[in-house]
Design a protein around this motif. Structure first.
Motif, PDB file in Angstrom:
ATOM      1  N   SER B 221     -64.567  -9.312  67.880  1.00  0.00           N
ATOM      2  CA  SER B 221     -63.983  -8.330  66.980  1.00  0.00           C
ATOM      3  C   SER B 221     -65.021  -7.794  65.992  1.00  0.00           C
ATOM      4  CB  SER B 221     -62.821  -8.997  66.239  1.00  0.00           C
ATOM      5  OG  SER B 221     -62.020  -8.064  65.604  1.00  0.00           O
ATOM      6  N   VAL B 222     -65.758  -8.686  65.372  1.00  0.00           N
ATOM      7  CA  VAL B 222     -66.716  -8.290  64.342  1.00  0.00           C
ATOM      8  C   VAL B 222     -67.851  -7.434  64.908  1.00  0.00           C
ATOM      9  CG1 VAL B 222     -68.540  -9.241  62.872  1.00  0.00           C
ATOM     10  CG2 VAL B 222     -66.224 -10.139  62.729  1.00  0.00           C
ATOM     11  N   LEU B 223     -68.392  -7.848  66.056  1.00  0.00           N
ATOM     12  CA  LEU B 223     -69.490  -7.065  66.645  1.00  0.00           C
ATOM     13  C   LEU B 223     -69.007  -5.659  67.008  1.00  0.00           C
ATOM     14  CD1 LEU B 223     -71.199  -9.815  68.862  1.00  0.00           C
ATOM     15  CD2 LEU B 223     -72.113  -8.795  66.750  1.00  0.00           C
ATOM     16  N   ASN B 224     -67.798  -5.554  67.541  1.00  0.00           N
ATOM     17  CA  ASN B 224     -67.262  -4.241  67.880  1.00  0.00           C
ATOM     18  C   ASN B 224     -67.022  -3.382  66.638  1.00  0.00           C
ATOM     19  OD1 ASN B 224     -66.671  -3.509  70.822  1.00  0.00           O
ATOM     20  ND2 ASN B 224     -66.133  -5.690  70.743  1.00  0.00           N
ATOM     21  N   GLU B 225     -66.474  -3.992  65.608  1.00  0.00           N
ATOM     22  CA  GLU B 225     -66.238  -3.239  64.359  1.00  0.00           C
ATOM     23  C   GLU B 225     -67.543  -2.688  63.787  1.00  0.00           C
ATOM     24  OE1 GLU B 225     -64.220  -5.466  61.248  1.00  0.00           O
ATOM     25  OE2 GLU B 225     -62.654  -6.030  62.669  1.00  0.00           O
ATOM     26  N   LEU B 226     -68.568  -3.546  63.755  1.00  0.00           N
ATOM     27  CA  LEU B 226     -69.838  -3.115  63.166  1.00  0.00           C
ATOM     28  C   LEU B 226     -70.510  -2.056  64.036  1.00  0.00           C
ATOM     29  CD1 LEU B 226     -71.288  -6.484  61.813  1.00  0.00           C
ATOM     30  CD2 LEU B 226     -70.140  -4.671  60.546  1.00  0.00           C
ATOM     31  N   SER B 227     -70.436  -2.240  65.347  1.00  0.00           N
ATOM     32  CA  SER B 227     -71.018  -1.272  66.281  1.00  0.00           C
ATOM     33  C   SER B 227     -70.344   0.099  66.098  1.00  0.00           C
ATOM     34  CB  SER B 227     -70.851  -1.801  67.706  1.00  0.00           C
ATOM     35  OG  SER B 227     -71.051  -0.779  68.645  1.00  0.00           O
ATOM     36  N   LEU B 228     -69.040   0.082  65.958  1.00  0.00           N
ATOM     37  CA  LEU B 228     -68.280   1.324  65.720  1.00  0.00           C
ATOM     38  C   LEU B 228     -68.650   1.951  64.373  1.00  0.00           C
ATOM     39  CD1 LEU B 228     -64.561   0.856  66.833  1.00  0.00           C
ATOM     40  CD2 LEU B 228     -66.089   2.746  67.429  1.00  0.00           C
ATOM     41  N   ALA B 229     -68.788   1.101  63.361  1.00  0.00           N
ATOM     42  CA  ALA B 229     -69.043   1.613  62.006  1.00  0.00           C
ATOM     43  C   ALA B 229     -70.369   2.368  61.938  1.00  0.00           C
ATOM     44  CB  ALA B 229     -69.014   0.478  60.989  1.00  0.00           C
ATOM     45  N   CYS B 230     -71.391   1.929  62.716  1.00  0.00           N
ATOM     46  CA  CYS B 230     -72.677   2.639  62.679  1.00  0.00           C
ATOM     47  C   CYS B 230     -72.855   3.516  63.921  1.00  0.00           C
ATOM     48  CB  CYS B 230     -73.832   1.653  62.543  1.00  0.00           C
ATOM     49  SG  CYS B 230     -73.971   0.479  63.904  1.00  0.00           S
ATOM     50  N   ASN B 231     -71.881   3.447  64.823  1.00  0.00           N
ATOM     51  CA  ASN B 231     -71.925   4.197  66.090  1.00  0.00           C
ATOM     52  C   ASN B 231     -73.213   3.964  66.878  1.00  0.00           C
ATOM     53  OD1 ASN B 231     -70.898   5.776  68.130  1.00  0.00           O
ATOM     54  ND2 ASN B 231     -71.475   7.719  67.172  1.00  0.00           N
ATOM     55  N   LEU B 315     -68.607  -6.342  75.944  1.00  0.00           N
ATOM     56  CA  LEU B 315     -67.772  -7.271  75.184  1.00  0.00           C
ATOM     57  C   LEU B 315     -66.761  -6.445  74.398  1.00  0.00           C
ATOM     58  CD1 LEU B 315     -67.164 -10.178  74.122  1.00  0.00           C
ATOM     59  CD2 LEU B 315     -68.748  -9.699  72.250  1.00  0.00           C
ATOM     60  N   GLN B 316     -65.497  -6.585  74.768  1.00  0.00           N
ATOM     61  CA  GLN B 316     -64.464  -5.789  74.103  1.00  0.00           C
ATOM     62  C   GLN B 316     -63.821  -6.547  72.948  1.00  0.00           C
ATOM     63  OE1 GLN B 316     -62.073  -4.572  77.620  1.00  0.00           O
ATOM     64  NE2 GLN B 316     -62.755  -2.512  77.067  1.00  0.00           N
TER      65      GLN B 316
END
Lengths: 327, 327
Positions: B221-231, B315-316
């Motif tokens: 969850s955290v890696l996806n959130e951060l990846s999305l936040a910086c695109n 990784l979803q």
């Protein structure tokens, strides 16, 4: 219907927060909200108050748990003479809880914030399996700017000769919750409201020694707490305390004392004698039932009720099981 | 045994708060605590985070709901690069809840505060009729001094080439809760801890772009959130992520992915490449399993796991009902 997965921390939670919760709080998703915490401009002095709301039923005449969750913490910060600025919203939802109800609750919450110009800055969501909580519980924590805080808003400042002002008629919230819980046919409406306007106005006038909203335990509890805090007797003229006819009848019928019943938008203000009349007049612009109800005496801590015929009795803090889930 | 009257706002509540709650928080009753709000010294910038805790079971191997309620909000403030200073404590108790258990929970809460030098400043207590909640729910809201906050602790600061550091081995908290809930015989211990020491140390080194503790939804969850936040794409070397043998066996047996399971004292740190080795070495002083697990790429938001043989998979974010009441 709220699903267990909405609280799981994964995809569904993200979707529910963005597309339902934030939307019904009338908020766009801001960058900051994807964090677990917010960083905001600070103040020289901070006022800080927390409350959990477990109101039952969640919708009552004149309010709902969302409105009360906003007003409750905002009012606590106001009672310190501070201006409420930021608030948090932590929801505990029961699996299967109605989204229609949640929408109304969130909308009410957001409307109170808008009127008080308080910004929602962080939040939390937990969903519990059915039967592990009861519909919805809400915690709010409010941060206020207490930089204008002069140390006069403190029970320790209370002196004999100070006047005791009550901002309105009492016991409407407690009676309303009881009536709604038991499907009594009556029109008693909760007094729940955000007190930002009246408190801002009276703080401008000056002479305010102490403010306290008469929530759980009613004015009986609050007057005793304040009397204890300054260790001085409060002499209260019973006839000055206004109870509406409908609330009075309700209390008579069920054997409650209106002094023990909760309020959600009515407060006690202790003021210096030379400002009391002016303060009370200002409060009457908001509620015509505002009155100077008594005076601080030289004797040690106790709360004395004086009847119109001069009979005196002690007003004690309420004891025993009062009304659970009143807020 | 906790009685309904303890939450009533009257005499019994006052007595219970003074003579049980405050005592077991190792606090004397101060004047300020008789108010519904606290007024404290402020900061130029405030960090502000709230969390409700509904952990089940309330005692697990290595922690309890009191410890986790303290660490959770304190860690959220730390993750903003701010120093936690004040905390609130709002208790929702079920009628009949054991005072012995409550004592242990309050003591644990107070011990974490002491170690982190965070002061309890306001609180709330509600008692619900039996069956209307489950034992104990706790909300904490933490306020931190974010004046040292440099705006570099922000997902927007993440650039390609930055390194992704994981502060320790993963999934211990989630596995521990599951094991304890189902009476599995194993020694998996929650990683719950307050992160003030390690975070203070790495912020001194510099080069930290973003911090995020991998709680509900785990590192997935955290890696996806951060990846999305910086695109930007995160490329993760799977073999660098450490899962203890016991947790790995537990996950294999029950079909969980350790990437989805919650942690309560393990975080992701995105750091500039030139500081990453030094930061990771410092974190290894606290947990020898800290590793640089990957690098930020130029491609758009996605999290890619690369196996030791070069195989890549996405990784979803976790989906569906994860583990309710994990914190």
């Amino acid at each position: 219907m709220v699903l267990l997965s909405y609280g799981g921390g994964g995809y569904e939670m993200d979707d529910f927060l963005k597309n339902f919760v934030l939307k019904n709080l009338f908020l766009e998703q801001e960058n900051g909200l994807s964090n677990d915490a917010a960083v905001e401009d600070g103040f020289k002095n901070i006022a800080f108050s927390t409350d959990s709301f477990v109101l039952n039923p969640i919708f009552i005449n004149g309010a709902n748990i969302g409105k009360i969750a906003a007003c409750g913490s905002i009012n606590d910060v106001l009672m310190m003479g501070a201006m409420p600025k930021y608030i948090s919203l932590a929801l505990i939802l029961e699996e299967g809880f109605s989204k229609e109800k949640l929408k109304i609750i969130l909308n009410s919450f957001a409307n109170e914030l808008k009127q008080a110009n308080v910004k929602l800055k962080c939040g939390d969501l937990k969903v519990l399996p059915k039967g592990k909580c009861d519909e919805i519980f809400i915690n709010t924590t409010c941060i206020g700017d207490a930089s204008a805080f002069t140390n006069t808003i403190n029970p320790k400042e209370i002196k004999s000769g100070d006047k005791i002002i009550l901002s309105g008629d009492i016991a409407r919230h407690g009676a309303c919750v009881m009536a709604n819980r038991n499907n009594f046919e009556c029109n008693i409406k909760s007094d729940a409201k955000c007190l930002i306007n009246e408190v801002s106005q009276i703080l401008k006038i000056g002479g305010v020694k102490c403010l306290r909203d008469a929530t759980r335990g009613g004015i009986a509890s609050v007057l005793n707490e304040l009397s204890l805090a300054c260790n001085l007797e409060f002499l209260i003229e019973e006839e000055k305390i206004i109870v509406s006819d409908e609330v009075f009848a309700f209390c008579e019928l069920l054997g409650f004392s209106p002094y023990d019943l909760a309020n959600e938008g009515t407060f006690v203000c202790i003021a210096s004698a030379n400002k009391a009349e002016e303060l009370c007049a200002k409060l009457q612009e908001f509620n015509p039932n505002s009155r100077i109800i008594g005076e601080v005496q030289k004797n040690k801590a106790t709360v004395i009720l004086q009847s119109p015929y001069g009979l005196k009795s002690v007003l004690q803090s309420p004891k025993g099981e009062l009304l659970p889930r009143i807020c």
